[in-house]
Design a protein around this motif. Structure first.
Motif, PDB file in Angstrom:
ATOM      1  N   GLU A  76       1.267  -1.031  -0.093  1.00  0.00           N
ATOM      2  CA  GLU A  76      -0.112  -0.419  -0.124  1.00  0.00           C
ATOM      3  C   GLU A  76       0.811   1.323  -0.034  1.00  0.00           C
ATOM      4  O   GLU A  76       1.900   1.369   0.357  1.00  0.00           O
ATOM      5  CB  GLU A  76      -0.817  -0.178   1.112  1.00  0.00           C
ATOM      6  CG  GLU A  76      -2.501  -0.836   1.420  1.00  0.00           C
ATOM      7  CD  GLU A  76      -2.721  -1.382   3.066  1.00  0.00           C
ATOM      8  OE1 GLU A  76      -3.658  -2.453   3.085  1.00  0.00           O
ATOM      9  OE2 GLU A  76      -2.396  -0.131   3.609  1.00  0.00           O
ATOM     10  N   LYS A  97      -1.534  -0.734  -3.862  1.00  0.00           N
ATOM     11  CA  LYS A  97      -2.723  -0.553  -3.943  1.00  0.00           C
ATOM     12  C   LYS A  97      -2.329   1.627  -2.856  1.00  0.00           C
ATOM     13  O   LYS A  97      -2.232   1.656  -2.262  1.00  0.00           O
ATOM     14  CB  LYS A  97      -3.924  -0.992  -2.535  1.00  0.00           C
ATOM     15  CG  LYS A  97      -4.958  -1.094  -2.360  1.00  0.00           C
ATOM     16  CD  LYS A  97      -5.745  -1.679  -0.627  1.00  0.00           C
ATOM     17  CE  LYS A  97      -6.518  -0.633  -0.600  1.00  0.00           C
ATOM     18  NZ  LYS A  97      -7.759  -1.289   0.447  1.00  0.00           N
ATOM     19  N   LEU A  99      -3.689   3.821  -1.173  1.00  0.00           N
ATOM     20  CA  LEU A  99      -4.867   4.371   0.273  1.00  0.00           C
ATOM     21  C   LEU A  99      -5.276   5.395   0.395  1.00  0.00           C
ATOM     22  O   LEU A  99      -4.360   6.862   0.310  1.00  0.00           O
ATOM     23  CB  LEU A  99      -3.964   4.393   1.022  1.00  0.00           C
ATOM     24  CG  LEU A  99      -4.436   3.259   2.616  1.00  0.00           C
ATOM     25  CD1 LEU A  99      -5.668   1.726   2.166  1.00  0.00           C
ATOM     26  CD2 LEU A  99      -3.580   2.708   3.360  1.00  0.00           C
ATOM     27  N   ARG A 122       0.924  -3.389   5.913  1.00  0.00           N
ATOM     28  CA  ARG A 122       1.509  -3.433   4.291  1.00  0.00           C
ATOM     29  C   ARG A 122       1.507  -2.741   3.609  1.00  0.00           C
ATOM     30  O   ARG A 122       1.931  -1.823   2.169  1.00  0.00           O
ATOM     31  CB  ARG A 122      -0.034  -4.054   3.451  1.00  0.00           C
ATOM     32  CG  ARG A 122      -0.352  -5.249   3.935  1.00  0.00           C
ATOM     33  CD  ARG A 122      -1.492  -5.996   3.291  1.00  0.00           C
ATOM     34  NE  ARG A 122      -2.301  -4.898   3.489  1.00  0.00           N
ATOM     35  CZ  ARG A 122      -3.709  -5.263   4.371  1.00  0.00           C
ATOM     36  NH1 ARG A 122      -3.618  -6.347   5.186  1.00  0.00           N
ATOM     37  NH2 ARG A 122      -4.703  -4.142   5.011  1.00  0.00           N
ATOM     38  N   THR A 123       1.786  -1.215   4.468  1.00  0.00           N
ATOM     39  CA  THR A 123       1.599   0.423   3.942  1.00  0.00           C
ATOM     40  C   THR A 123       3.634   0.104   4.294  1.00  0.00           C
ATOM     41  O   THR A 123       4.300  -0.495   4.725  1.00  0.00           O
ATOM     42  CB  THR A 123       1.712   1.425   4.921  1.00  0.00           C
ATOM     43  OG1 THR A 123       0.072   1.394   5.529  1.00  0.00           O
ATOM     44  CG2 THR A 123       1.162   2.421   4.127  1.00  0.00           C
TER      45      THR A 123
END
Length: 363
Positions: A76, A97, A99, A122-123
């Protein structure tokens, strides 16, 4: 009246620009000519950064940085929903992704106070956008990133030449990318971009990625892109660069005139005291924007809207599952922003005409 007067700028710089283009034509070194390296060296010095790597666009520079840092499926990257599609598009193209985090209600830059709550295991990175030519609060964002073992990529595609506390945009984060699209504060005559970093290893990875991942002729170590900056575009930028500081100062004068004419009557840009904006756009906020635009158009005054649809409302990102009301500051801004003519060659008389038309439209 021109929204961005590239013709007047060209006439002011005609001879050095024409000579620069002719030199490339005479050499026939259209790809990887010496102008590219010369521009990289000049812009690294201008920004105050160790490494600059030329790219075919700001979008490709953003994408290549994400690729070089290993961003991919399952990851992310935190960014803003109030920006051009390229910001989140490049994140998604890696398989990661985007965010989204809402923006500040006044500057419309990403709100650092909302970032920490959005971080998940997940960042991997934060991508602030220095919107409309003003640096985001990069000190605060860098501190958040350091506390969570993340890295920061400044999307500086609108802010080349801007400054924060005396430091140039593109010099304050792990990496940064800017655009030289013709309408940008420093623009070429087509697409062009540049990546910046203090990390020598990252810079070398970027050079490999922009050449199809090639480390030697027909030897490809990683997946890459065709991301090279054309020699002619680099030559044009080199010819324009000596005038750029003067144009930044002229932009300050144009913005100050607008503020004097419109301040207190409509919602004008908020520039933090520690910032110098390059005013890639001069964007005011008005309810009932469409009627105002129509009135200005009738008076022969061009306007633009950056950006009427926030990214969490875009069909391409529907799969992220955000409610339409998820980021109210971004959504409200998208409904209210209107950009007025803005360039270094705008005269006081032209600005007075613009202001008079705006004020009559909102009366």
């Amino acid at each position: 009246m021109e929204f961005i007067d590239l013709q007047t700028q060209y006439r002011a710089m005609r001879d050095p620009i024409n000579q620069a283009i002719q030199a490339v034509l005479d050499s026939s070194r259209y790809i990887n000519g010496p102008q590219v390296k010369e521009l990289e060296t000049a812009l690294a010095a201008f920004v105050g950064c160790d490494h600059a790597v030329g790219f075919s666009s700001g979008t490709d520079a953003l994408l290549a940085i994400l690729m070089a840092k290993g961003i991919g499926p399952g990851d992310e990257v935190i960014t803003t929903p109030f920006t051009f599609i390229a910001t989140a598009e490049t994140i998604a193209l890696t398989g990661a992704k985007p965010l989204f985090v809402d923006v500040e209600p006044d500057t419309l830059n990403i709100d650092p106070n909302r970032i920490e709550a959005a971080i998940t295991p997940r960042t991997k990175a934060i991508m602030p956008v220095s919107i409309f030519g003003q640096c985001a609060d990069l000190d605060a964002i860098n501190a958040i990133a350091a506390a969570h073992d993340l890295w920061v990529l400044e999307d500086a595609c609108q802010s080349f030449g801007a400054a924060n506390k005396g430091r140039r945009s593109c010099s304050m984060t792990t990496a940064a990318a800017t655009s030289f699209f013709p309408a940008k504060p420093l623009g070429c005559y087509g697409d062009g971009g540049m990546a910046f970093t203090r990390d020598a290893e990252l810079a070398q990875q970027l050079r490999v990625i922009r050449e199809h991942g090639q480390i030697a002729q027909y030897q490809h170590a990683v997946l890459g892109i065709n991301g090279r900056l054309d020699s002619i575009q680099a030559a044009i930028l080199l010819a324009k660069l000596p005038c750029f500081e003067g144009e930044i100062q002229a932009r300050q004068q144009v913005a100050a005139r607008y503020a004097a004419l419109l301040g207190g009557k409509v919602r004008i840009p908020v520039i933090r005291p520690e910032n110098v904006s390059v005013f890639a756009q001069y964007t005011i906020r008005i309810a009932g924007r469409d009627q105002v635009r129509a009135t200005l158009a009738q008076a022969g005054i061009p306007t633009a809207v950056h950006y009427p649809i926030p990214l969490h409302h875009q069909a391409v990102f529907a799969g992220l599952g955000h409610a339409r009301e998820a980021f109210p500051n971004a959504t409200l801004a998208a409904n209210e922003v209107i950009s007025l003519p803005m360039h270094p060659y705008l005269t006081a008389e032209q600005q007075e005409a613009v202001a008079q038309a705006v004020l009559s439209a909102v009366a």
